[in-house]
Design an enzyme around this catalytic site. Structure first.
Site, PDB file in Angstrom:
ATOM      1  N   GLY A   7      36.509  32.408  42.921  1.00  0.00           N
ATOM      2  CA  GLY A   7      37.519  33.198  43.633  1.00  0.00           C
ATOM      3  C   GLY A   7      37.769  34.541  42.963  1.00  0.00           C
ATOM      4  O   GLY A   7      37.735  35.601  43.608  1.00  0.00           O
ATOM      5  N   GLU A  23      38.707  36.793  31.721  1.00  0.00           N
ATOM      6  CA  GLU A  23      38.260  35.398  31.758  1.00  0.00           C
ATOM      7  C   GLU A  23      38.401  34.776  30.370  1.00  0.00           C
ATOM      8  O   GLU A  23      37.946  35.346  29.384  1.00  0.00           O
ATOM      9  CB  GLU A  23      36.800  35.351  32.236  1.00  0.00           C
ATOM     10  N   GLN A  24      38.998  33.575  30.332  1.00  0.00           N
ATOM     11  CA  GLN A  24      39.234  32.939  29.028  1.00  0.00           C
ATOM     12  C   GLN A  24      37.946  32.487  28.344  1.00  0.00           C
ATOM     13  O   GLN A  24      37.850  32.519  27.115  1.00  0.00           O
ATOM     14  CB  GLN A  24      40.180  31.760  29.179  1.00  0.00           C
ATOM     15  N   HIS A  71      28.392  23.313  48.196  1.00  0.00           N
ATOM     16  CA  HIS A  71      28.107  23.754  49.560  1.00  0.00           C
ATOM     17  C   HIS A  71      28.717  25.145  49.704  1.00  0.00           C
ATOM     18  O   HIS A  71      29.854  25.357  49.289  1.00  0.00           O
ATOM     19  CB  HIS A  71      28.836  22.921  50.615  1.00  0.00           C
ATOM     20  N   ARG A 125      25.628  25.312  41.547  1.00  0.00           N
ATOM     21  CA  ARG A 125      26.854  26.081  41.349  1.00  0.00           C
ATOM     22  C   ARG A 125      26.680  27.174  40.278  1.00  0.00           C
ATOM     23  O   ARG A 125      27.170  28.294  40.430  1.00  0.00           O
ATOM     24  CB  ARG A 125      27.955  25.101  40.923  1.00  0.00           C
ATOM     25  N   LEU A 154      44.782  34.411  29.049  1.00  0.00           N
ATOM     26  CA  LEU A 154      46.149  34.886  29.276  1.00  0.00           C
ATOM     27  C   LEU A 154      47.125  33.824  28.798  1.00  0.00           C
ATOM     28  O   LEU A 154      47.035  32.662  29.220  1.00  0.00           O
ATOM     29  CB  LEU A 154      46.366  35.152  30.774  1.00  0.00           C
ATOM     30  N   TYR A 160      22.818  16.167  48.041  1.00  0.00           N
ATOM     31  CA  TYR A 160      22.076  17.284  48.651  1.00  0.00           C
ATOM     32  C   TYR A 160      21.192  17.964  47.619  1.00  0.00           C
ATOM     33  O   TYR A 160      21.377  17.775  46.408  1.00  0.00           O
ATOM     34  CB  TYR A 160      23.030  18.291  49.304  1.00  0.00           C
ATOM     35  N   ASP A 195      42.257  27.985  43.752  1.00  0.00           N
ATOM     36  CA  ASP A 195      42.855  26.758  43.212  1.00  0.00           C
ATOM     37  C   ASP A 195      44.193  27.012  42.515  1.00  0.00           C
ATOM     38  O   ASP A 195      44.989  26.091  42.360  1.00  0.00           O
ATOM     39  CB  ASP A 195      41.893  26.092  42.210  1.00  0.00           C
ATOM     40  N   ALA A 230      36.109  26.097  47.092  1.00  0.00           N
ATOM     41  CA  ALA A 230      35.649  27.413  46.634  1.00  0.00           C
ATOM     42  C   ALA A 230      35.531  28.372  47.822  1.00  0.00           C
ATOM     43  O   ALA A 230      35.819  29.572  47.692  1.00  0.00           O
ATOM     44  CB  ALA A 230      34.309  27.289  45.924  1.00  0.00           C
TER      45      ALA A 230
HETATM   46  P1  FAD Z   1      38.239  28.039  39.184  1.00  0.00           P
HETATM   47  O1  FAD Z   1      36.850  27.796  39.632  1.00  0.00           O
HETATM   48  O2  FAD Z   1      38.948  26.924  38.509  1.00  0.00           O
HETATM   49  O3  FAD Z   1      38.195  29.294  38.217  1.00  0.00           O
HETATM   50  C1  FAD Z   1      39.303  29.654  37.436  1.00  0.00           C
HETATM   51  C2  FAD Z   1      38.825  30.535  36.285  1.00  0.00           C
HETATM   52  O4  FAD Z   1      39.948  31.007  35.564  1.00  0.00           O
HETATM   53  C3  FAD Z   1      37.944  29.784  35.290  1.00  0.00           C
HETATM   54  O5  FAD Z   1      36.787  30.536  35.005  1.00  0.00           O
HETATM   55  C4  FAD Z   1      38.853  29.626  34.071  1.00  0.00           C
HETATM   56  O6  FAD Z   1      38.123  29.594  32.848  1.00  0.00           O
HETATM   57  C5  FAD Z   1      39.730  30.862  34.186  1.00  0.00           C
HETATM   58  N1  FAD Z   1      41.055  30.721  33.557  1.00  0.00           N
HETATM   59  C6  FAD Z   1      41.909  29.669  33.641  1.00  0.00           C
HETATM   60  N2  FAD Z   1      43.029  29.906  32.940  1.00  0.00           N
HETATM   61  C7  FAD Z   1      42.904  31.142  32.399  1.00  0.00           C
HETATM   62  C8  FAD Z   1      43.735  31.941  31.565  1.00  0.00           C
HETATM   63  N3  FAD Z   1      44.937  31.514  31.148  1.00  0.00           N
HETATM   64  N4  FAD Z   1      43.295  33.170  31.196  1.00  0.00           N
HETATM   65  C9  FAD Z   1      42.077  33.635  31.608  1.00  0.00           C
HETATM   66  N5  FAD Z   1      41.235  32.896  32.387  1.00  0.00           N
HETATM   67  C10 FAD Z   1      41.656  31.676  32.784  1.00  0.00           C
HETATM   68  N6  FAD Z   1      34.262  23.835  46.790  1.00  0.00           N
HETATM   69  C11 FAD Z   1      33.398  24.250  47.757  1.00  0.00           C
HETATM   70  O7  FAD Z   1      33.645  25.278  48.418  1.00  0.00           O
HETATM   71  N7  FAD Z   1      32.246  23.563  48.013  1.00  0.00           N
HETATM   72  C12 FAD Z   1      31.917  22.422  47.318  1.00  0.00           C
HETATM   73  O8  FAD Z   1      30.871  21.836  47.567  1.00  0.00           O
HETATM   74  C13 FAD Z   1      32.814  21.952  46.297  1.00  0.00           C
HETATM   75  N8  FAD Z   1      32.553  20.827  45.589  1.00  0.00           N
HETATM   76  C14 FAD Z   1      33.438  20.406  44.625  1.00  0.00           C
HETATM   77  C15 FAD Z   1      33.197  19.215  43.921  1.00  0.00           C
HETATM   78  C16 FAD Z   1      34.096  18.753  42.948  1.00  0.00           C
HETATM   79  C17 FAD Z   1      33.848  17.455  42.236  1.00  0.00           C
HETATM   80  C18 FAD Z   1      35.252  19.531  42.642  1.00  0.00           C
HETATM   81  C19 FAD Z   1      36.237  19.072  41.586  1.00  0.00           C
HETATM   82  C20 FAD Z   1      35.509  20.711  43.348  1.00  0.00           C
HETATM   83  C21 FAD Z   1      34.612  21.149  44.349  1.00  0.00           C
HETATM   84  N9  FAD Z   1      34.858  22.310  45.089  1.00  0.00           N
HETATM   85  C22 FAD Z   1      33.993  22.720  46.063  1.00  0.00           C
HETATM   86  C23 FAD Z   1      36.099  23.063  44.856  1.00  0.00           C
HETATM   87  C24 FAD Z   1      35.867  24.254  43.979  1.00  0.00           C
HETATM   88  O9  FAD Z   1      35.218  23.877  42.787  1.00  0.00           O
HETATM   89  C25 FAD Z   1      37.176  24.958  43.628  1.00  0.00           C
HETATM   90  O10 FAD Z   1      38.012  25.018  44.740  1.00  0.00           O
HETATM   91  C26 FAD Z   1      36.862  26.365  43.156  1.00  0.00           C
HETATM   92  O11 FAD Z   1      36.115  26.325  41.965  1.00  0.00           O
HETATM   93  C27 FAD Z   1      38.130  27.180  42.946  1.00  0.00           C
HETATM   94  O12 FAD Z   1      37.774  28.458  42.488  1.00  0.00           O
HETATM   95  P2  FAD Z   1      38.826  29.341  41.693  1.00  0.00           P
HETATM   96  O13 FAD Z   1      38.093  30.594  41.362  1.00  0.00           O
HETATM   97  O14 FAD Z   1      40.089  29.406  42.463  1.00  0.00           O
HETATM   98  O15 FAD Z   1      39.165  28.511  40.384  1.00  0.00           O
END
Ligand code: FAD
Length: 382
Positions: free
Chosen positions: A15, A34-35, A47, A108, A130, A215, A294, A307
């Site tokens: 995201g 990024e941490q 997917h 991924r 952060l 898959y 998330d 994602a």
């Molecule tokens: P995240 O991917 O959690 O990224 C957050 C980032 O912020 C990380 O890099 C972390 O290190 C960083 N961070 C955290 N705290 C701090 C801080 N204090 N300071 C600096 N950096 C920080 N989604 C799909 O669309 N398709 C799929 O097939 C799919 N399969 C999945 C299967 C499983 C088993 C799981 C658990 C999830 C799946 N998802 C899938 C969901 C998807 O993984 C998440 O919804 C997605 O990764 C969210 O992205 P994000 O960027 O919001 O958060």
């Protein structure tokens, strides 16, 4: 020096990286913190629906993703024991024609790497955890665990399920454990033997209360991935994931179809992840801070859209900042929430219920969405 508002994106997950890539492309003054010191190729597939692929088109990585990824012609749902088809949802060329882009399954880590490469290196700071942020009205102060500080005019919390930015907006509250865990493994595609079905490019095997989704994660179909949903009453929330084993998989999937057994027997390394959720948040932004992905709406992964929602959020946020001008962040954030909250909550709910494509249904409302062209709705008057 640029006079445009300084935008700090916290977190370079799918995201945050999408938001930063689109912002940089639109000459916004963005930096992502990024941490992690760097990213590694986590053993997992993902997917990427046509709704998210349209955003990748805009970023400029659609073609290379199409070359790397696997293009399933169908999403199959099958009975856990007999292998009978419960649903056969057309994807492949049908998705391109009907939904406007490919439905891909990919590794991924490969996807994340492509997205990170789309960012100007100067826009990313690794090793920046952060730990504190303070909105002082005219500016936000950011404090990192390495003792450094920064200031920003806008802060985008893309920092995942345990978001610091969400905590600042709404107070400390751990996410809810959904009572399920997900085993994840990637390994070379096994040979098909007598008594087995061939490996479908995308299939979910369903019993009453658990499942296994499998898959390919590359166009060559030489690497296969499975991800499960298995009830488990207890989980220590301090652990995001734990190691699992082939023996545990044998136990959990005893009696399942020979094709599933073959995947279990060929497992090399397998991890198990807690599935976490939150109820829809009462607000998505406050002052100069806004949430996406998330951090805002973590969900069970059972629509494979978590994602994709983070990616849609990122694109809609950038669209709204452009629409009203990044200087008017309050209006932009209200417009963003008005155009995202209903859809994200709907996807959260269907994911929670784990009903998606179990039986024959039309996924157009989800996969056909085009974040760049959907008509905008006005925010409700306060
Ligand atoms: P995240 O991917 O959690 O990224 C957050 C980032 O912020 C990380 O890099 C972390 O290190 C960083 N961070 C955290 N705290 C701090 C801080 N204090 N300071 C600096 N950096 C920080 N989604 C799909 O669309 N398709 C799929 O097939 C799919 N399969 C999945 C299967 C499983 C088993 C799981 C658990 C999830 C799946 N998802 C899938 C969901 C998807 O993984 C998440 O919804 C997605 O990764 C969210 O992205 P994000 O960027 O919001 O958060």
């Amino acid at each position: 020096m640029s006079k445009s508002p300084r935008i700090a994106v916290i977190g370079a997950g799918l995201g945050g990286a999408t938001a930063a890539a689109l912002m940089a492309q639109n000459n916004m003054n963005v930096r992502v913190y990024e941490q992690a010191p760097s990213f590694s190729r986590l053993g997992a597939g993902i997917h990427v629906g046509p709704n998210a692929m349209k955003v990748m088109r805009r970023i400029g990585i659609e073609d290379v993703m199409n070359q790397q990824g696997s293009h399933p012609d169908f999403w199959y749902s099958r009975h856990w024991e007999t292998g009978d088809i419960l649903a056969k949802i057309p994807l492949g060329n049908f998705a391109v024609k009907e939904y406007g882009a490919s439905y891909l399954t990919v590794h991924r880590g490969d996807f994340h790497e492509l997205l990170m490469r789309a960012l100007p290196p100067s826009a990313v700071a690794f090793g920046k955890e952060l730990v504190k942020l303070e909105d002082r009205g005219d500016v936000v102060d950011l404090n990192f665990s390495d003792g450094t500080t920064e200031q920003a005019d806008i802060v985008v919390g893309a920092d995942g399920v345990n978001s610091r930015v969400r905590e600042k907006l709404l107070g400390p509250e751990p996410p809810k454990y959904a009572g399920y865990l997900a085993h994840r493994a990637v390994f070379p595609t096994p040979q098909v033997k007598a008594g087995m079905l061939g490996f479908d490019a995308c299939v979910k095997w369903w019993s009453e209360d658990q499942h296994m989704m499998t898959y390919f994660v590359s166009g060559k179909q030489d690497e296969i991935y499975y991800v499960t949903g298995v009830p488990a009453v207890e989980w220590d929330l301090n652990d995001r994931w734990l190691a699992s084993s082939r023996e545990e998989m044998r136990e959990v999937f005893r009696g399942w179809h020979p094709t599933v057994q073959a995947l279990v027997e060929n497992t090399r390394e397998v991890t198990k992840w807690s599935l976490l959720e939150r109820d829809p948040l009462p607000l998505w932004s406050e002052g100069r801070m806004v949430l996406l992905g998330d951090a805002c709406h973590p969900m069970k992964p059972h629509m494979a859209q978590g994602a994709c929602m983070a990616i849609e959020d990122a694109a809609m946020l950038v669209r709204c900042l452009q629409e009203v001008g990044a200087e008017d962040h309050t209006l932009a954030f209200d417009l963003y929430e008005a155009n995202r909250a209903t859809r994200a909550s709907r996807v959260q709910k269907v994911s929670h219920d784990n009903t998606w494509l179990r039986t024959q249904e039309d996924p157009a409302w989800c996969l056909g969405y085009d974040v760049f062209n959907v008509p905008l709705v006005e925010p409700a008057l306060q």
